[in-house]
Write a protein that holds these residues in place. Structure first.
Motif, mmCIF file in Angstrom:
data_model
loop_
_atom_site.group_PDB
_atom_site.id
_atom_site.type_symbol
_atom_site.label_atom_id
_atom_site.label_comp_id
_atom_site.label_asym_id
_atom_site.label_seq_id
_atom_site.Cartn_x
_atom_site.Cartn_y
_atom_site.Cartn_z
ATOM 1 N N GLU A 82 59.470 45.517 20.868
ATOM 2 C CA GLU A 82 60.709 45.055 21.494
ATOM 3 C C GLU A 82 60.883 43.540 21.370
ATOM 4 O OE1 GLU A 82 64.145 45.526 22.579
ATOM 5 O OE2 GLU A 82 63.117 47.364 22.062
ATOM 6 N N VAL A 83 59.800 42.792 21.445
ATOM 7 C CA VAL A 83 59.891 41.328 21.313
ATOM 8 C C VAL A 83 60.416 40.963 19.929
ATOM 9 C CG1 VAL A 83 58.549 39.191 21.239
ATOM 10 C CG2 VAL A 83 58.087 40.887 23.017
ATOM 11 N N ASP A 84 59.890 41.608 18.900
ATOM 12 C CA ASP A 84 60.333 41.316 17.546
ATOM 13 C C ASP A 84 61.783 41.762 17.327
ATOM 14 O OD1 ASP A 84 57.989 40.043 16.526
ATOM 15 O OD2 ASP A 84 57.011 41.989 16.543
ATOM 16 N N ARG A 118 64.074 41.705 19.627
ATOM 17 C CA ARG A 118 64.861 40.664 20.297
ATOM 18 C C ARG A 118 64.959 39.417 19.432
ATOM 19 N NH1 ARG A 118 62.943 36.708 23.140
ATOM 20 N NH2 ARG A 118 61.049 37.783 23.717
ATOM 21 N N LEU A 119 63.853 39.029 18.800
ATOM 22 C CA LEU A 119 63.873 37.856 17.921
ATOM 23 C C LEU A 119 64.851 38.054 16.760
ATOM 24 C CD1 LEU A 119 60.084 36.925 17.760
ATOM 25 C CD2 LEU A 119 61.906 35.580 18.800
ATOM 26 N N LEU A 120 64.890 39.253 16.209
ATOM 27 C CA LEU A 120 65.841 39.531 15.131
ATOM 28 C C LEU A 120 67.286 39.440 15.623
ATOM 29 C CD1 LEU A 120 64.007 42.451 13.296
ATOM 30 C CD2 LEU A 120 64.384 40.121 12.438
ATOM 31 N N ARG A 121 67.541 39.969 16.820
ATOM 32 C CA ARG A 121 68.896 39.869 17.385
ATOM 33 C C ARG A 121 69.280 38.418 17.639
ATOM 34 N NH1 ARG A 121 67.085 44.404 20.178
ATOM 35 N NH2 ARG A 121 66.577 43.184 22.030
ATOM 36 N N GLU A 122 68.355 37.639 18.176
ATOM 37 C CA GLU A 122 68.631 36.225 18.442
ATOM 38 C C GLU A 122 68.948 35.463 17.165
ATOM 39 O OE1 GLU A 122 65.294 34.567 20.512
ATOM 40 O OE2 GLU A 122 65.744 35.661 22.368
ATOM 41 N N ARG A 123 68.346 35.871 16.077
ATOM 42 C CA ARG A 123 68.585 35.206 14.795
ATOM 43 C C ARG A 123 69.767 35.810 14.048
ATOM 44 N NH1 ARG A 123 62.185 34.828 13.136
ATOM 45 N NH2 ARG A 123 61.593 33.712 15.006
ATOM 46 N N ARG A 124 70.446 36.731 14.700
ATOM 47 C CA ARG A 124 71.657 37.371 14.182
ATOM 48 C C ARG A 124 71.426 38.167 12.892
ATOM 49 N NH1 ARG A 124 73.398 32.896 16.911
ATOM 50 N NH2 ARG A 124 75.286 33.102 18.148
ATOM 51 N N VAL A 173 58.268 37.244 12.693
ATOM 52 C CA VAL A 173 58.649 38.541 13.225
ATOM 53 C C VAL A 173 57.756 39.569 12.556
ATOM 54 C CG1 VAL A 173 60.497 40.246 13.374
ATOM 55 C CG2 VAL A 173 61.031 37.809 13.568
ATOM 56 N N TYR A 174 57.127 40.421 13.348
ATOM 57 C CA TYR A 174 56.260 41.453 12.811
ATOM 58 C C TYR A 174 57.058 42.739 12.632
ATOM 59 C CZ TYR A 174 52.381 38.342 13.428
ATOM 60 O OH TYR A 174 51.539 37.269 13.309
ATOM 61 N N LEU A 175 56.862 43.355 11.473
ATOM 62 C CA LEU A 175 57.604 44.555 11.104
ATOM 63 C C LEU A 175 56.623 45.656 10.724
ATOM 64 C CD1 LEU A 175 60.097 42.705 8.739
ATOM 65 C CD2 LEU A 175 60.571 43.435 11.078
ATOM 66 N N LEU A 176 57.070 46.886 10.885
ATOM 67 C CA LEU A 176 56.304 48.055 10.448
ATOM 68 C C LEU A 176 57.055 48.722 9.308
ATOM 69 C CD1 LEU A 176 55.485 49.683 13.907
ATOM 70 C CD2 LEU A 176 53.926 48.388 12.444
ATOM 71 N N VAL A 177 56.320 49.295 8.369
ATOM 72 C CA VAL A 177 56.947 50.064 7.303
ATOM 73 C C VAL A 177 57.022 51.506 7.789
ATOM 74 C CG1 VAL A 177 56.793 50.832 4.911
ATOM 75 C CG2 VAL A 177 56.002 48.530 5.542
ATOM 76 N N ARG A 178 58.230 52.050 7.800
ATOM 77 C CA ARG A 178 58.440 53.429 8.236
ATOM 78 C C ARG A 178 59.272 54.176 7.200
ATOM 79 N NH1 ARG A 178 59.375 52.879 14.337
ATOM 80 N NH2 ARG A 178 57.232 52.650 15.042
ATOM 81 N N LYS A 179 59.061 55.462 7.127
ATOM 82 C CA LYS A 179 59.899 56.321 6.286
ATOM 83 C C LYS A 179 61.114 56.728 7.114
ATOM 84 C CE LYS A 179 57.707 57.421 2.380
ATOM 85 N NZ LYS A 179 58.284 57.311 1.071
#
Length: 180
Positions: free
Chosen positions: A43-45, A47-53, A19-25
């Motif tokens: 949005e794909v990432d 969704r992947l996080l939601r699927e993995r609960r 899963v690709y993430l961005l660092v944000r303030k």
């Protein structure tokens, strides 16, 4: 609902996908302090996080890596295509296969393995490391790029037309300047 073996394979592959993430303030709702947060890159990432609960407030363990520079990945494949288009004996390869051939020929980022071939016996072969963004770190990719371009310069540049050779050295130089 019972999943088919193919569906199970797809689900298992998706579960391993990074899963690709961005660092944000963002403002911490508890402390009202601005903090660096990891948020899904797209949005794909998400969704992947939601699927993995993975839900808000849940503690998770993660191995974080910075992805490689995508433009360098494209550049090395352009060099592979340059070989396919301009060097005799390479025309049947795709750009990725050409890069892998260069990798094995040069021995850069390869592991020597012994294989038992029925009827022939034991042979030593070069197994090229994966170029995958998730398998090869940026510094290792730079070693690969430098090794391949040096190999081309020594073994193949003399068979290239002047314009093609100049294009190759421009591509190789672009990467060296950017890495410095």
């Amino acid at each position: 609902m019972t999943l088919t073996p193919a569906a199970k394979k797809i689900r298992a592959k998706r579960a391993r996908r990074p899963v690709y993430l961005l660092v944000r303030k963002l403002m911490d709702p508890v402390t009202s302090e601005l903090v660096g947060c990891l948020v899904p890159a797209n949005e794909v990432d998400a969704r992947l996080l939601r699927e993995r609960r993975f839900h808000t407030g849940r503690e998770v363990r993660a191995e974080l890596k910075q992805p490689r520079e995508e433009w360098q990945h494209r550049l090395i494949h352009k060099i592979g295509q340059l070989m396919v288009d301009n060097v005799e004996g390479w025309e049947q390869l795709g750009s990725h296969d050409a890069v892998k051939r260069l990798q094995r020929e040069s021995g850069t980022c390869c592991e020597e393995m012994e294989m038992d071939i029925p009827g022939l016996g034991r042979l030593m072969v070069m197994q090229a490391e994966s170029l995958s963004f998730d398998e090869m770190e940026q510094d290792r990719f730079q070693i690969l790029f430098d090794g391949i371009t040096e190999h081309i310069g020594k073994r193949y540049s003399h068979v290239m037309l002047d314009a093609v050779r100049a294009e190759f050295w421009e591509m190789a130089g672009t990467n060296r300047r950017a890495a410095a």
